[in-house]
Design a protein around this motif. Structure first.
Motif, PDB file in Angstrom:
ATOM      1  N   LEU A  22    -136.553  61.199  82.338  1.00  0.00           N
ATOM      2  CA  LEU A  22    -137.481  60.993  83.450  1.00  0.00           C
ATOM      3  C   LEU A  22    -138.937  61.032  82.985  1.00  0.00           C
ATOM      4  O   LEU A  22    -139.727  60.150  83.292  1.00  0.00           O
ATOM      5  N   CYS A  23    -139.299  62.071  82.194  1.00  0.00           N
ATOM      6  CA  CYS A  23    -140.724  62.198  81.851  1.00  0.00           C
ATOM      7  C   CYS A  23    -141.186  61.081  80.929  1.00  0.00           C
ATOM      8  O   CYS A  23    -142.358  60.735  80.916  1.00  0.00           O
ATOM      9  N   GLU A  24    -140.278  60.479  80.165  1.00  0.00           N
ATOM     10  CA  GLU A  24    -140.698  59.395  79.282  1.00  0.00           C
ATOM     11  C   GLU A  24    -141.138  58.153  80.049  1.00  0.00           C
ATOM     12  O   GLU A  24    -141.886  57.342  79.533  1.00  0.00           O
ATOM     13  N   TRP A  25    -140.633  57.946  81.232  1.00  0.00           N
ATOM     14  CA  TRP A  25    -141.155  56.785  81.974  1.00  0.00           C
ATOM     15  C   TRP A  25    -142.079  57.147  83.124  1.00  0.00           C
ATOM     16  O   TRP A  25    -142.748  56.302  83.678  1.00  0.00           O
ATOM     17  N   GLU A  26    -142.149  58.454  83.455  1.00  0.00           N
ATOM     18  CA  GLU A  26    -143.117  58.868  84.481  1.00  0.00           C
ATOM     19  C   GLU A  26    -144.500  59.065  83.890  1.00  0.00           C
ATOM     20  O   GLU A  26    -145.513  58.783  84.514  1.00  0.00           O
ATOM     21  N   LEU A  27    -144.533  59.611  82.674  1.00  0.00           N
ATOM     22  CA  LEU A  27    -145.808  59.907  82.037  1.00  0.00           C
ATOM     23  C   LEU A  27    -146.317  58.656  81.325  1.00  0.00           C
ATOM     24  O   LEU A  27    -145.557  57.741  81.034  1.00  0.00           O
ATOM     25  N   GLU A  80    -143.026  66.390  69.672  1.00  0.00           N
ATOM     26  CA  GLU A  80    -141.570  66.359  69.854  1.00  0.00           C
ATOM     27  C   GLU A  80    -141.261  66.777  71.287  1.00  0.00           C
ATOM     28  O   GLU A  80    -142.140  67.263  71.996  1.00  0.00           O
ATOM     29  N   CYS A  81    -139.996  66.663  71.657  1.00  0.00           N
ATOM     30  CA  CYS A  81    -139.617  67.105  73.009  1.00  0.00           C
ATOM     31  C   CYS A  81    -139.912  68.599  73.160  1.00  0.00           C
ATOM     32  O   CYS A  81    -140.411  69.056  74.179  1.00  0.00           O
ATOM     33  N   ARG A  82    -139.627  69.358  72.083  1.00  0.00           N
ATOM     34  CA  ARG A  82    -139.822  70.810  72.209  1.00  0.00           C
ATOM     35  C   ARG A  82    -141.295  71.208  72.234  1.00  0.00           C
ATOM     36  O   ARG A  82    -141.625  72.345  72.578  1.00  0.00           O
ATOM     37  N   THR A  83    -142.179  70.291  71.862  1.00  0.00           N
ATOM     38  CA  THR A  83    -143.609  70.598  71.934  1.00  0.00           C
ATOM     39  C   THR A  83    -143.970  71.058  73.349  1.00  0.00           C
ATOM     40  O   THR A  83    -144.699  72.024  73.519  1.00  0.00           O
ATOM     41  N   CYS A  84    -143.439  70.388  74.346  1.00  0.00           N
ATOM     42  CA  CYS A  84    -143.745  70.770  75.729  1.00  0.00           C
ATOM     43  C   CYS A  84    -142.665  71.642  76.360  1.00  0.00           C
ATOM     44  O   CYS A  84    -142.963  72.470  77.214  1.00  0.00           O
ATOM     45  N   HIS A  85    -141.401  71.423  75.935  1.00  0.00           N
ATOM     46  CA  HIS A  85    -140.314  72.118  76.641  1.00  0.00           C
ATOM     47  C   HIS A  85    -139.798  73.348  75.918  1.00  0.00           C
ATOM     48  O   HIS A  85    -139.029  74.115  76.479  1.00  0.00           O
ATOM     49  N   GLY A  86    -140.183  73.553  74.639  1.00  0.00           N
ATOM     50  CA  GLY A  86    -139.646  74.663  73.877  1.00  0.00           C
ATOM     51  C   GLY A  86    -138.156  74.470  73.638  1.00  0.00           C
ATOM     52  O   GLY A  86    -137.609  73.371  73.848  1.00  0.00           O
ATOM     53  N   CYS A 100    -127.635  63.629  77.176  1.00  0.00           N
ATOM     54  CA  CYS A 100    -127.401  64.283  78.472  1.00  0.00           C
ATOM     55  C   CYS A 100    -128.468  63.973  79.516  1.00  0.00           C
ATOM     56  O   CYS A 100    -128.195  64.017  80.719  1.00  0.00           O
ATOM     57  N   HIS A 101    -129.707  63.673  79.067  1.00  0.00           N
ATOM     58  CA  HIS A 101    -130.812  63.561  80.033  1.00  0.00           C
ATOM     59  C   HIS A 101    -131.309  62.144  80.260  1.00  0.00           C
ATOM     60  O   HIS A 101    -132.348  61.958  80.900  1.00  0.00           O
ATOM     61  N   ALA A 102    -130.599  61.132  79.724  1.00  0.00           N
ATOM     62  CA  ALA A 102    -131.108  59.760  79.891  1.00  0.00           C
ATOM     63  C   ALA A 102    -131.154  59.393  81.366  1.00  0.00           C
ATOM     64  O   ALA A 102    -130.274  59.769  82.150  1.00  0.00           O
TER      65      ALA A 102
HETATM   66  C1  HEC Z   1    -146.442  66.216  76.764  1.00  0.00           C
HETATM   67  C2  HEC Z   1    -145.410  67.049  77.317  1.00  0.00           C
HETATM   68  C3  HEC Z   1    -143.996  66.558  77.349  1.00  0.00           C
HETATM   69  C4  HEC Z   1    -143.237  66.089  76.286  1.00  0.00           C
HETATM   70  C5  HEC Z   1    -143.670  65.870  74.862  1.00  0.00           C
HETATM   71  C6  HEC Z   1    -141.922  65.868  76.820  1.00  0.00           C
HETATM   72  N1  HEC Z   1    -141.892  66.177  78.149  1.00  0.00           N
HETATM   73 FE1  HEC Z   1    -140.217  66.261  79.308  1.00  0.00          FE
HETATM   74  N2  HEC Z   1    -141.338  66.767  80.916  1.00  0.00           N
HETATM   75  C7  HEC Z   1    -142.707  66.911  80.894  1.00  0.00           C
HETATM   76  C8  HEC Z   1    -143.166  67.082  82.259  1.00  0.00           C
HETATM   77  C9  HEC Z   1    -144.605  67.237  82.709  1.00  0.00           C
HETATM   78  C10 HEC Z   1    -142.017  67.078  83.069  1.00  0.00           C
HETATM   79  C11 HEC Z   1    -141.950  67.218  84.587  1.00  0.00           C
HETATM   80  C12 HEC Z   1    -141.764  65.878  85.211  1.00  0.00           C
HETATM   81  C13 HEC Z   1    -141.762  65.919  86.738  1.00  0.00           C
HETATM   82  O1  HEC Z   1    -141.884  66.985  87.315  1.00  0.00           O
HETATM   83  O2  HEC Z   1    -141.632  64.845  87.334  1.00  0.00           O
HETATM   84  C14 HEC Z   1    -140.890  66.906  82.182  1.00  0.00           C
HETATM   85  C15 HEC Z   1    -139.554  66.892  82.601  1.00  0.00           C
HETATM   86  C16 HEC Z   1    -138.467  66.847  81.750  1.00  0.00           C
HETATM   87  C17 HEC Z   1    -137.099  67.092  82.124  1.00  0.00           C
HETATM   88  C18 HEC Z   1    -136.609  67.523  83.495  1.00  0.00           C
HETATM   89  C19 HEC Z   1    -136.572  66.351  84.403  1.00  0.00           C
HETATM   90  C20 HEC Z   1    -135.242  65.644  84.363  1.00  0.00           C
HETATM   91  O3  HEC Z   1    -135.080  64.686  83.588  1.00  0.00           O
HETATM   92  O4  HEC Z   1    -134.352  66.087  85.052  1.00  0.00           O
HETATM   93  C21 HEC Z   1    -136.344  66.866  81.008  1.00  0.00           C
HETATM   94  C22 HEC Z   1    -134.837  66.959  80.910  1.00  0.00           C
HETATM   95  C23 HEC Z   1    -137.238  66.486  79.941  1.00  0.00           C
HETATM   96  N3  HEC Z   1    -138.522  66.511  80.426  1.00  0.00           N
HETATM   97  C24 HEC Z   1    -136.844  66.118  78.680  1.00  0.00           C
HETATM   98  C25 HEC Z   1    -137.724  65.684  77.669  1.00  0.00           C
HETATM   99  C26 HEC Z   1    -137.306  65.079  76.436  1.00  0.00           C
HETATM  100  C27 HEC Z   1    -135.900  64.750  76.050  1.00  0.00           C
HETATM  101  C28 HEC Z   1    -138.442  64.873  75.701  1.00  0.00           C
HETATM  102  C29 HEC Z   1    -138.555  64.219  74.334  1.00  0.00           C
HETATM  103  C30 HEC Z   1    -138.241  62.804  74.304  1.00  0.00           C
HETATM  104  C31 HEC Z   1    -139.557  65.351  76.500  1.00  0.00           C
HETATM  105  N4  HEC Z   1    -139.080  65.805  77.690  1.00  0.00           N
HETATM  106  C32 HEC Z   1    -140.870  65.361  76.067  1.00  0.00           C
HETATM  107  C33 HEC Z   1    -143.538  66.914  79.794  1.00  0.00           C
HETATM  108  C34 HEC Z   1    -143.133  66.583  78.513  1.00  0.00           C
END
Ligand code: HEC
Ligand code: HEC
Ligand code: HEC
Ligand code: HEC
Ligand code: HEC
Ligand code: HEC
Ligand code: HEC
Length: 494
Positions: A348-353, A381-387, A479-481
């Motif tokens: 989700l965040c890859e196409w919302e952001l 990386e993904c963990r940069t924001c999500h740990g 799992c999260h695509a």
């Molecule tokens: C720069 C910070 C950032 C990075 C890097 C990032 N995310 Fe996110 N992610 C977010 C934010 C902000 C949200 C909340 C989106 C919302 O509330 O709509 C989110 C939401 C999510 C969620 C929960 C929403 C859902 O899909 O159900 C998942 C899972 C997720 N990210 C996975 C990933 C993955 C996998 C990657 C690596 C490809 C990634 N994130 C990289 C910022 C980030």
């Protein structure tokens, strides 16, 4: 009678004088129409378009940086100020564009322009953006954007070239030797090449005087000439002209990212000299660091490259650029169609952001060293924001009022960052200025283009089933695509 005669003759004289004046005016008017300066036409067109009263006059501007008057805005009336960091009153036009500052004739005014339309093109960037105290020559290498961008993967494509040549047996390993443009690093870091040569040709017969002048060598391998031609003509790299087609319109070098082009390539600003019907112009005269995903996509995800026939095939599935898709398709879903190829998998965040919410200045512009592998430059990386399951995201404090993160937040226009704030850092230690730990354990991200603020969910404490050693995005996508087709299907049900 005498008085009558006198008054008659005065009357006669007046008539003759009036006729003479009328004749003179007619001659002047005729001459005026033929030789009316073009600048007046532009000013009239501008007045008509804005509803302002026409007040044709030569306009002189004396920028404080040069102290020398310029007449460019006599024609370019209504042109947008390029950015708050480059105020019109300080920069004028000639500091960036060159040109004959006192000419009121179009051809003469433009006879010495730097880089034609684009003063940031690699061929002239050092003379324009690279002037003292601008974007080169600092002790802090992070401020030397020209060196950084010139050595970056997006300009050289060193990794892709190495990969293709290696696959065809033209080189024994994946080390970068050649670039779409040559590059040089006077202080190479361990594991990074000190220089890249221009891409070679296959045989002597393929060398032209121009290629010899560029230092192009002969490799003896049959793929090189064909690869060179299709690679350098594909319009993918920062140094090359784009394909003149909807979705692909863009500029080169710094302007390829920082000067926004719409997908339809049309100018939508107020300068009457710029053709509004002709595709291939930026949207308005404006530099920005709030770069929307559409800008990155003028290059990324526009099609597929086939190794078999060494050719690029554009995507066939894009809707007409610039036209509204459908009343019930929101912008984020439009993006799903415009950006993502049906084969791609994304969360989700890859196409919302927007891309720049995750891909930082260092990823986009490089760190100054020549990169020859995507892994070298992929530092967010993904963990940069999500740990991870065991750790929260890594963070650091903002300590200096003029550090890069502070500068980036300020230049964005909406960034609210203070010394003492705590932000997330990527694997390179680069501070992600827009992802803050607002209270311990709680993270918020401000999106750089829409300025929306979102909570960042953490893996720690969630029911996430990830493996600790599987942090690359492809594992998460399993799992999260986000199911693209489901979204599109639900969107098409009114
Ligand atoms: C720069 C910070 C950032 C990075 C890097 C990032 N995310 Fe996110 N992610 C977010 C934010 C902000 C949200 C909340 C989106 C919302 O509330 O709509 C989110 C939401 C999510 C969620 C929960 C929403 C859902 O899909 O159900 C998942 C899972 C997720 N990210 C996975 C990933 C993955 C996998 C990657 C690596 C490809 C990634 N994130 C990289 C910022 C980030
Ligand atoms: C007499 C009117 C006139 C003056 C004076 C003038 N311009 Fe222009 N300029 C134009 C027009 C008209 C165009 C649109 C392209 C064309 O018709 O050649 C243009 C286009 C441009 C372009 C785009 C070039 C391209 O290849 O697309 C730049 C950059 C530019 N002008 C900069 C300047 C600068 C800098 C000055 C002052 C030194 C200046 N102009 C003075 C009329 C003028
Ligand atoms: C900070 C540097 C800078 C300053 C100052 C600046 N420009 Fe530009 N200008 C640019 C860049 C970068 C482009 C991008 C062109 C492209 O490649 O699309 C541009 C584009 C243009 C274009 C072409 C627009 C089009 O779509 O055809 C014109 C015309 C132009 N500038 C005129 C001016 C004039 C006149 C001034 C002074 C009022 C000025 N510029 C000040 C950097 C600058
Ligand atoms: C591939 C895209 C891309 C290209 C090409 C590019 N930039 Fe950037 N630039 C970025 C991104 C992304 C940021 C970070 C924006 C943010 O995080 O707010 C940035 C930030 C900046 C900043 C502000 C922050 C800082 O580091 O001081 C400046 C100034 C800048 N770029 C100048 C340039 C110059 C000059 C060039 C050409 C030599 C250039 N850029 C080429 C993408 C690009
Ligand atoms: C002029 C075309 C062009 C534009 C515009 C462009 N890119 Fe790229 N990008 C490339 C090329 C070419 C590569 C090299 C791919 C490779 O080596 O396989 C690349 C590689 C990348 C990479 C992977 C390697 C790296 O350097 O980190 C990322 C991430 C990336 N681009 C993000 C962006 C973002 C974000 C933007 C918009 C701010 C952007 N790109 C705009 C052409 C472009
Ligand atoms: C939510 C954060 C996020 C967003 C938004 C995002 N990316 Fe990425 N991107 C990543 C991460 C993380 C990786 C590293 C992949 C990995 O872990 O395997 C990556 C990898 C890449 C790569 C290298 C892929 C490869 O072939 O190895 C490119 C190129 C790229 N992104 C471009 C873009 C572009 C262009 C956009 C905007 C349309 C974008 N990204 C949006 C997080 C993001
Ligand atoms: C084997 C499947 C699986 C893998 C692989 C996986 N996850 Fe998860 N993840 C889940 C499940 C199940 C949840 C809990 C979902 C819920 O509670 O709705 C979750 C939750 C999350 C959350 C919290 C979402 C929220 O809204 O609170 C984030 C963030 C997240 N995962 C990120 C990642 C990242 C990043 C990766 C890759 C490094 C990853 N996950 C790999 C299954 C997985």
């Amino acid at each position: 009678m005498g008085a009558d005669r006198r008054s008659f003759s005065i009357h006669q004289l007046t008539m003759i004088a009036a006729a003479a004046i009328l004749l003179l005016l007619a001659v002047i008017a005729a001459a005026w129409t033929v030789a009316r300066p073009s600048w007046e036409r532009y000013q009239q067109a501008y007045a008509q378009a804005t509803g302002e009263e026409a007040d044709p006059a030569v306009r002189s501007l004396t920028p404080t940086l040069t102290g020398e008057p310029e007449l460019c805005t006599t024609c370019h009336v209504g042109l947008e100020e390029i950015s708050p960091s480059h105020p019109l009153a300080a920069f004028g036009c000639v500091t960036c564009h060159g040109g004959d500052r006192l000419a009121l004739d179009k051809d003469r005014a433009h006879s010495t322009l730097r880089g034609g339309r684009n003063p940031s093109d690699f061929s002239v960037v050092e003379a324009s953006c690279g002037q003292a105290n601008c974007h080169a020559g600092y002790a802090d290498p992070e401020r030397n954007h020209i060196e950084r961008v010139g050595n970056s993967l997006q300009a050289t494509y060193a990794s892709g070239i190495a990969l293709v040549r290696f696959s065809f047996g033209a080189q024994p390993d994946l080390d970068g030797r050649y670039g779409a443009i040559p590059a040089r690093d006077p202080r190479p870091a361990p594991g990074h090449p000190p220089a890249l040569d221009p891409m070679p040709v296959s045989s002597e017969a393929d060398l032209t005087p121009a290629l010899i002048a560029q230092g192009v060598s002969v490799s003896g391998h049959p793929i090189d000439t064909q690869f060179r031609q299709s690679c350098l003509n594909s319009g993918c790299h920062l140094s090359e002209q784009p394909k003149p087609a909807p979705y692909a319109y863009r500029s080169t070098s710094c302007a390829a990212c920082h000067y926004l082009y719409d997908n339809d390539g049309l100018y939508k600003g107020d300068d009457p000299t710029i053709d509004r019907e002709e595709a291939g112009h930026g949207r308005i005269h404006r530099l920005t660091t709030a770069i929307p995903y559409t800008q990155c996509n003028h290059c990324h995800n526009r099609g597929n490259y086939s190794l078999r026939d060494m050719a690029f095939t554009s995507r066939p599935d894009l809707p007409p650029a610039g036209e509204p898709l459908s009343d019930f398709l929101p912008a984020t879903q439009r993006r799903l169609i415009e950006y993502y190829q049906p084969i791609g998998q994304f969360t989700l965040c890859e196409w919302e952001l927007d891309c720049v919410d995750c891909h930082t200045g260092q990823e986009a512009m490089g760190d100054g060293h020549i990169a020859d592998a995507i892994a070298d430059v992929q530092v967010t990386e993904c963990r940069t924001c999500h740990g991870t399951l065991t750790e929260p995201p890594r963070t650091a404090l903002i300590t200096e009022p003029d550090e890069t993160a502070m500068r980036q937040a300020r230049l964005n226009g909406q960034g609210d960052l203070q010394v003492g704030d705590r932000v997330v850092i990527n694997s390179q230690g680069e501070k992600m200025w827009a992802v803050k730990e607002t209270i311990p354990g709680h993270f918020e991200e401000m999106l750089k283009v829409s300025r929306e603020v979102l909570d960042v969910p953490l893996v720690q404490g969630s029911a996430c089933q990830q493996q600790p050693d599987q942090q690359e995005s492809r594992y998460c996508h399993a799992c999260h695509a986000y199911p693209r087709d489901d979204v599109l299907e639900s969107a098409s049900q009114p």
